[in-house]
Scaffold this active site. Structure first.
Site, PDB file in Angstrom:
ATOM      1  N   GLU A   1     -15.320  63.606  14.448  1.00 45.15           N
ATOM      2  CA  GLU A   1     -13.938  63.118  14.432  1.00 45.15           C
ATOM      3  C   GLU A   1     -13.778  62.095  13.303  1.00 45.15           C
ATOM      4  O   GLU A   1     -14.417  61.029  13.340  1.00 45.15           O
ATOM      5  CB  GLU A   1     -13.650  62.473  15.797  1.00 45.15           C
ATOM      6  CG  GLU A   1     -12.189  62.190  16.059  1.00 45.15           C
ATOM      7  CD  GLU A   1     -12.024  61.308  17.299  1.00 45.15           C
ATOM      8  OE1 GLU A   1     -13.014  61.153  18.052  1.00 45.15           O
ATOM      9  OE2 GLU A   1     -10.922  60.752  17.475  1.00 45.15           O
ATOM     10  N   LEU A   2     -12.986  62.382  12.305  1.00 46.82           N
ATOM     11  CA  LEU A   2     -12.829  61.504  11.147  1.00 46.82           C
ATOM     12  C   LEU A   2     -12.423  60.098  11.584  1.00 46.82           C
ATOM     13  O   LEU A   2     -11.462  59.931  12.343  1.00 46.82           O
ATOM     14  CB  LEU A   2     -11.756  62.065  10.199  1.00 46.82           C
ATOM     15  CG  LEU A   2     -11.512  61.222   8.945  1.00 46.82           C
ATOM     16  CD1 LEU A   2     -12.740  61.216   8.043  1.00 46.82           C
ATOM     17  CD2 LEU A   2     -10.300  61.735   8.190  1.00 46.82           C
TER      18      LEU A   2
ATOM     19  N   GLN B   1     -15.737  39.987   5.598  1.00 42.24           N
ATOM     20  CA  GLN B   1     -16.275  40.228   6.946  1.00 42.24           C
ATOM     21  C   GLN B   1     -17.115  41.512   6.996  1.00 42.24           C
ATOM     22  O   GLN B   1     -18.126  41.571   7.698  1.00 42.24           O
ATOM     23  CB  GLN B   1     -15.127  40.334   7.959  1.00 42.24           C
ATOM     24  CG  GLN B   1     -14.330  39.049   8.117  1.00 42.24           C
ATOM     25  CD  GLN B   1     -15.200  37.880   8.530  1.00 42.24           C
ATOM     26  OE1 GLN B   1     -16.034  38.005   9.433  1.00 42.24           O
ATOM     27  NE2 GLN B   1     -15.057  36.750   7.864  1.00 42.24           N
ATOM     28  N   GLU B   2     -16.705  42.504   6.214  1.00 45.89           N
ATOM     29  CA  GLU B   2     -17.472  43.761   6.162  1.00 45.89           C
ATOM     30  C   GLU B   2     -18.911  43.465   5.754  1.00 45.89           C
ATOM     31  O   GLU B   2     -19.863  44.023   6.308  1.00 45.89           O
ATOM     32  CB  GLU B   2     -16.843  44.727   5.156  1.00 45.89           C
ATOM     33  CG  GLU B   2     -15.478  45.244   5.549  1.00 45.89           C
ATOM     34  CD  GLU B   2     -14.948  46.269   4.572  1.00 45.89           C
ATOM     35  OE1 GLU B   2     -15.739  46.916   3.865  1.00 45.89           O
ATOM     36  OE2 GLU B   2     -13.717  46.443   4.527  1.00 45.89           O
TER      37      GLU B   2
ATOM     38  N   MET C   1     -16.156  57.990  -0.254  1.00 43.38           N
ATOM     39  CA  MET C   1     -14.816  58.511  -0.005  1.00 43.38           C
ATOM     40  C   MET C   1     -14.804  60.040   0.029  1.00 43.38           C
ATOM     41  O   MET C   1     -14.065  60.678  -0.703  1.00 43.38           O
ATOM     42  CB  MET C   1     -13.864  57.978  -1.078  1.00 43.38           C
ATOM     43  CG  MET C   1     -13.819  56.471  -1.148  1.00 43.38           C
ATOM     44  SD  MET C   1     -13.601  55.682   0.463  1.00 43.38           S
ATOM     45  CE  MET C   1     -11.853  55.738   0.608  1.00 43.38           C
TER      46      MET C   1
ATOM     47  N   ASN D   1     -20.271  46.705  -0.389  1.00 41.82           N
ATOM     48  CA  ASN D   1     -21.021  46.806   0.878  1.00 41.82           C
ATOM     49  C   ASN D   1     -22.488  47.104   0.599  1.00 41.82           C
ATOM     50  O   ASN D   1     -23.380  46.542   1.244  1.00 41.82           O
ATOM     51  CB  ASN D   1     -20.410  47.889   1.779  1.00 41.82           C
ATOM     52  CG  ASN D   1     -19.225  47.353   2.572  1.00 41.82           C
ATOM     53  OD1 ASN D   1     -19.414  46.617   3.526  1.00 41.82           O
ATOM     54  ND2 ASN D   1     -18.031  47.694   2.164  1.00 41.82           N
TER      55      ASN D   1
ATOM     56  N   HIS E   1     -15.143  51.267   8.368  1.00 40.57           N
ATOM     57  CA  HIS E   1     -13.742  51.623   8.113  1.00 40.57           C
ATOM     58  C   HIS E   1     -12.934  50.329   8.106  1.00 40.57           C
ATOM     59  O   HIS E   1     -13.069  49.515   9.029  1.00 40.57           O
ATOM     60  CB  HIS E   1     -13.240  52.582   9.201  1.00 40.57           C
ATOM     61  CG  HIS E   1     -11.827  52.998   9.015  1.00 40.57           C
ATOM     62  ND1 HIS E   1     -11.429  53.916   8.065  1.00 40.57           N
ATOM     63  CD2 HIS E   1     -10.698  52.604   9.640  1.00 40.57           C
ATOM     64  CE1 HIS E   1     -10.114  54.063   8.127  1.00 40.57           C
ATOM     65  NE2 HIS E   1      -9.651  53.282   9.063  1.00 40.57           N
TER      66      HIS E   1
ATOM     67  N   GLY F   1     -19.181  49.463  -4.523  1.00 39.99           N
ATOM     68  CA  GLY F   1     -20.459  49.194  -3.869  1.00 39.99           C
ATOM     69  C   GLY F   1     -20.666  47.772  -3.396  1.00 39.99           C
ATOM     70  O   GLY F   1     -21.804  47.303  -3.325  1.00 39.99           O
TER      71      GLY F   1
HETATM   72  C1  GRF Z   1     -14.157  48.995   1.763  1.00 38.69           C
HETATM   73  O1  GRF Z   1     -12.872  48.576   2.182  1.00 38.69           O
HETATM   74  C2  GRF Z   1     -14.782  49.792   2.904  1.00 38.69           C
HETATM   75  O2  GRF Z   1     -14.256  49.398   4.162  1.00 38.69           O
HETATM   76  C3  GRF Z   1     -14.357  51.180   2.588  1.00 38.69           C
HETATM   77  O3  GRF Z   1     -14.508  51.266   1.179  1.00 38.69           O
HETATM   78  C4  GRF Z   1     -14.036  50.020   0.626  1.00 38.69           C
HETATM   79  C5  GRF Z   1     -14.802  49.650  -0.627  1.00 38.69           C
HETATM   80  O4  GRF Z   1     -16.128  49.438  -0.289  1.00 38.69           O
HETATM   81  N1  GRF Z   1     -15.166  52.132   3.301  1.00 38.69           N
HETATM   82  P1  GRF Z   1     -17.264  49.037  -1.397  1.00 38.69           P
HETATM   83  O5  GRF Z   1     -16.829  47.771  -2.072  1.00 38.69           O
HETATM   84  O6  GRF Z   1     -17.358  50.187  -2.393  1.00 38.69           O
HETATM   85  O7  GRF Z   1     -18.500  48.858  -0.576  1.00 38.69           O
END
Ligand code: GRF
Length: 203
Positions: free
Chosen positions: A142-143, A172-173, A89, A13, A108, A11
């Site tokens: 589209e995945l 960067q995310e 995921m 992000n 992604h 988590g």
């Molecule tokens: C990150 O690399 C994101 O790009 C992918 O999941 C990974 C982990 O994300 N979708 P987080 O730390 O659980 O937000």
């Protein structure tokens, strides 16, 4: 702008969204955080921030459709303006994607259209790419293929391994994902005939 955020793991992000709301850079409200994994640390991050959490263990469902139906029903209880997949995921069914058409985002960890799917950083290193990065996109059927909204690129350094590169990309995310959500919150970003349109006229 009311958000519901879906996580499966750490988590980080999600945390960037929580921090953005509290420092005022993201004018939105995180109504709830869902995870398909009851033990996801992302749920703890949400709880620590006083945000409602819901765990829906996907292993308890007979089918992908049954899980998605339960997830949708529980998400719609919060009536979000925008649903954020943040390290979520699970592959979502067309029914789920259609239900949130134009208000479902994902991040992604590659410079799409390169490297859809998994192990993106290792693949970039193995290919000898000079750069890697992340892409925020609208989710379509589209995945990893929905229209890109914003990307960030980082150099691949000599001696890099997937973990080092992943850390550099994650930094960067945490910048571009809340930024894309802020554009949506300002009503400047929309999905139109499979393209992401960003209104750049100054506010
Ligand atoms: C990150 O690399 C994101 O790009 C992918 O999941 C990974 C982990 O994300 N979708 P987080 O730390 O659980 O937000």
């Amino acid at each position: 702008c009311k958000l519901v955020i879906l996580v499966s793991g750490g988590g980080s992000n999600l945390q960037s969204f929580i921090d953005g709301v509290s420092n005022g850079s993201l004018t939105a409200d995180i109504a709830a955080v869902f995870s398909n994994r009851p033990k996801a640390f992302g749920l703890e991050r949400a709880a620590n921030a006083g945000i409602a959490t819901e765990a829906i263990d996907h292993t308890l469902f007979e089918s992908r459709e049954a899980f998605d139906a339960e997830l949708m029903q529980r998400i719609d209880h919060y009536a979000p303006d925008l649903v954020i997949l943040a390290g979520f995921m699970r592959i979502l069914t067309p029914g789920f994607v259609q239900n949130y058409h134009g208000r479902l985002l994902n991040i992604h960890p590659s410079l799409l259209p390169k490297y859809p799917g998994l192990h993106t950083h290792q693949r970039a290193i193995d290919a000898g790419d000079p750069q890697a990065g992340a892409t925020v996109h609208f989710v379509t059927e589209e995945l990893d293929g929905g229209p890109a909204i914003v990307q960030a690129a980082v150099p691949i350094e000599a001696g890099d391994n997937a973990d080092l590169l992943a850390k550099r990309v994650l930094t960067q995310e945490h910048i571009i994902y809340p930024l894309a959500a802020q554009w949506f919150a300002e009503g400047r970003l929309r999905l139109e005939s499979n393209s992401a349109l960003l209104d750049n006229t100054p506010l």
